[in-house]
Design a protein around this motif. Structure first.
Motif, PDB file in Angstrom:
ATOM      1  N   GLU A 207      -3.509  -5.466   9.171  1.00 36.07           N
ATOM      2  CA  GLU A 207      -3.413  -6.496   8.133  1.00 36.07           C
ATOM      3  C   GLU A 207      -2.123  -6.362   7.332  1.00 36.07           C
ATOM      4  OE1 GLU A 207      -5.613  -2.948   6.504  1.00 36.07           O
ATOM      5  OE2 GLU A 207      -5.624  -4.124   8.343  1.00 36.07           O
ATOM      6  N   ARG A 208      -1.574  -5.164   7.276  1.00 35.20           N
ATOM      7  CA  ARG A 208      -0.303  -4.996   6.569  1.00 35.20           C
ATOM      8  C   ARG A 208       0.797  -5.829   7.232  1.00 35.20           C
ATOM      9  NH1 ARG A 208       1.032   0.886   4.104  1.00 35.20           N
ATOM     10  NH2 ARG A 208      -1.072   1.650   3.663  1.00 35.20           N
TER      11      ARG A 208
ATOM     12  N   GLY B 209       0.798  -1.212   0.000  1.00 33.90           N
ATOM     13  CA  GLY B 209       0.000   0.000   0.000  1.00 33.90           C
ATOM     14  C   GLY B 209       0.835   1.268   0.000  1.00 33.90           C
TER      15      GLY B 209
ATOM     16  N   HIS C 201      -3.530   0.917  13.130  1.00 35.08           N
ATOM     17  CA  HIS C 201      -4.750   1.172  12.368  1.00 35.08           C
ATOM     18  C   HIS C 201      -4.917   0.282  11.144  1.00 35.08           C
ATOM     19  CE1 HIS C 201      -5.873   4.782  14.682  1.00 35.08           C
ATOM     20  NE2 HIS C 201      -4.584   5.002  14.768  1.00 35.08           N
ATOM     21  N   GLU C 202      -3.826  -0.305  10.649  1.00 36.62           N
ATOM     22  CA  GLU C 202      -3.924  -1.194   9.488  1.00 36.62           C
ATOM     23  C   GLU C 202      -3.118  -2.464   9.767  1.00 36.62           C
ATOM     24  OE1 GLU C 202      -3.034   0.828   5.834  1.00 36.62           O
ATOM     25  OE2 GLU C 202      -4.163   2.610   6.399  1.00 36.62           O
TER      26      GLU C 202
ATOM     27  N   TYR D  51       0.555   2.748  11.390  1.00 34.60           N
ATOM     28  CA  TYR D  51       0.063   1.722  10.465  1.00 34.60           C
ATOM     29  C   TYR D  51      -0.143   0.392  11.193  1.00 34.60           C
ATOM     30  CZ  TYR D  51       0.673   4.645   6.319  1.00 34.60           C
ATOM     31  OH  TYR D  51       0.549   5.638   5.377  1.00 34.60           O
TER      32      TYR D  51
END
Length: 504
Positions: free
Chosen positions: A148-149, A96, A145-146, A142
């Motif tokens: 899955e990365r 991303g 909040h993300e 990241y």
């Protein structure tokens, strides 16, 4: 014959490619844009794949423009903007978009870092404060909040590290970009393993540390096919764009300092010893054995571009160059000090030395007698005051330059250059080639690959300076008073700006 060098300069607003002959005389460049994304307030991102696409589309056009073959390139240098954690997955693809240097969303993560390891320890280790501009809080944001990365995360690289990997298949972390990580020991050039562990960061994510001039590999068959480069061409690790710009200004030893006005502004003072400067930025130079005491501000050429856009209505037929010429002309008719109009150039928060991501741009001192010429002149003076603010902090730590060497588009403005000389009290000289960052990247590639013997030799070939602008003593008192008012204005207003500055 392999008598050309290639620079790949990944900048905030676009990519610049430059080819130059080893004699420093024949230079050809090409620029390409890529999008910047603003998914939420304070969030500013770019897609690293857009950088690579710009490289691949630009190289063939550049070679055609220069009239040379890819096999004529002796070495490739890569530089990029700071503090961008590019996440690469186990499948070899980027995970991303990544946060740009001026992304400020990670304030909570800064608080977490201070709680887990303490800001004093971070400052003692990295020589830099805990701020959302840096890479560590961005990566932690990241992760929170993300998440899955992180299930697919293999490596985290810098902007130039990403492009170096795309070219060679080799990961590397150059020293000049490492200061974006809170757990990097600036003095010793190593990772602080205990701090990284306390922050939950696996050092296996980070590539091996190396000097900026180190050859990390050669262009692979796949990269050659995609970009038009010659397979086997050596690639240098490269470094921070600002540090390459310092090299491109011929600043390789203590003495002169580089002043920069691109989209943002700043200054870099070269030292030959580890010299923390609270309130400023401390980084490694791309020249081994050198450090840079730096000031980074948001108020550079972007301020002039903004005011130019606002003072010309939509649909105006005037070109950018015509607008610049007209606004500079009218501003030159206003006396030093703009007859009491002050401008705080904090249009996207501010970095050093106040470190307040919530700082706001301000005009003060307006009345019915003031014109657009006052607005323009005050904007130019405001960016000069922000430069002086950083230089004064550096002087308190013993980092005092002999002169300033200006790079970037603003260095072509005689009015702006004179204002900076008058405000700071330093002689200031424009570097003849405004693309000093790309020039520095070329020089780094030449020295690192061995086709140029030394950095001093590279400076003799590639760096030329214009005559200096000397401080005008008649304006000294006016600007001294203006600078005092500039600092007072921020101090009085900062309580109204959400958030508080850590350093005054």
């Amino acid at each position: 014959m392999k008598n050309y060098l290639l620079a790949i300069d990944q900048g905030t607003s676009g990519l610049k490619l430059m080819l130059a002959h080893l004699d420093g005389q024949h230079q050809v460049s090409l620029s390409a844009d890529y999008p910047t994304h603003y998914p939420a307030p304070g969030s500013i991102e770019q897609d690293p794949q857009d950088w690579w696409r710009a490289v691949c589309s630009g190289i063939p056009a550049l070679l055609e423009k220069a009239g040379i073959a890819a096999s004529d390139i002796a070495a490739i240098g890569v530089d990029g903007v700071s503090w961008m954690p590019v996440m690469v997955g186990k499948n070899g693809e980027t995970l991303g978009r990544c946060a740009l240097w001026n992304d400020t969303r990670s304030t909570q993560e800064c608080e977490d870092i201070c709680r887990l390891v303490g800001e004093e320890r971070v400052m003692a280790t990295s020589g830099n404060p805990v701020q959302p501009y840096y890479a560590t809080p961005k990566l932690l944001w990241y992760r929170r909040h993300e998440p899955e990365r992180f299930q697919h995360l293999d490596r985290v690289v810098t902007s130039n590290g990403y492009l170096g990997w795309k070219l060679t298949g080799c990961f590397a972390q150059d020293a000049s970009q490492a200061y974006g990580w809170a757990f990097y020991s600036m003095e010793h050039g190593t990772w602080d393993e205990q701090m990284a562990e306390a922050l939950g960061i696996d050092l296996n994510w980070l590539p091996p540390l190396c000097e900026s001039m180190q050859v990390i590999g050669a262009v692979t068959a796949r990269a050659a096919q995609e970009s038009g480069l010659a397979q086997g061409t050596p690639v240098i690790a490269g470094g921070l764009d600002a540090a390459c710009g310092v090299l491109g200004a011929g600043v390789v030893n203590p003495g002169p300092a580089q002043e920069q006005s691109g989209s943002a502004g700043g200054m870099s003072i070269c030292t030959d010893r580890y010299q923390p400067a609270p309130g400023l930025i401390l980084g490694r130079h791309v020249v081994p054995g050198r450090w840079l005491v730096q000031g980074g501000t948001v108020g550079g050429g972007g301020v002039f571009r903004w005011i130019s856009q606002q003072l010309y209505p939509d649909g105006s037929q005037a070109s950018g160059a015509q607008r610049t010429e007209e606004l500079t002309r009218i501003a030159s008719g206003i006396p030093a000090g703009s007859e009491g109009v002050l401008f705080l150039p904090y249009m996207a928060g501010e970095r050093s030395p106040i470190w307040n991501p919530n700082a706001k741009g301000v005009y003060y001192g307006l009345d019915f007698s003031k014109t657009r010429a006052h607005l323009v002149r005050a904007a130019l003076e405001g960016t000069a005051y922000s430069l002086k603010h950083n230089l004064d902090h550096a002087a308190q730590c013993g980092a005092i330059p002999t002169e300033l060497r200006a790079v970037g588009g603003a260095s072509a403005s005689a009015l702006w250059m004179q204002i900076k000389a008058d405000v700071t009290g330093y002689p200031i000289r424009a570097v003849a080639n405004a693309d000093a960052t790309a020039i520095g990247c070329l020089m780094l590639a030449g020295v690192g690959s061995g086709v140029i013997r030394s950095f001093d030799e590279a400076c003799r070939r590639f760096v030329a300076l214009q005559p200096p602008y000397l401080p005008n003593e008649h304006n000294t008192e006016t600007y001294a008073n203006g600078f005092t008012q500039y600092k007072t204005l921020y101090t009085q207003l900062k309580g109204m700006m959400k958030g508080q500055a850590e350093h005054e």
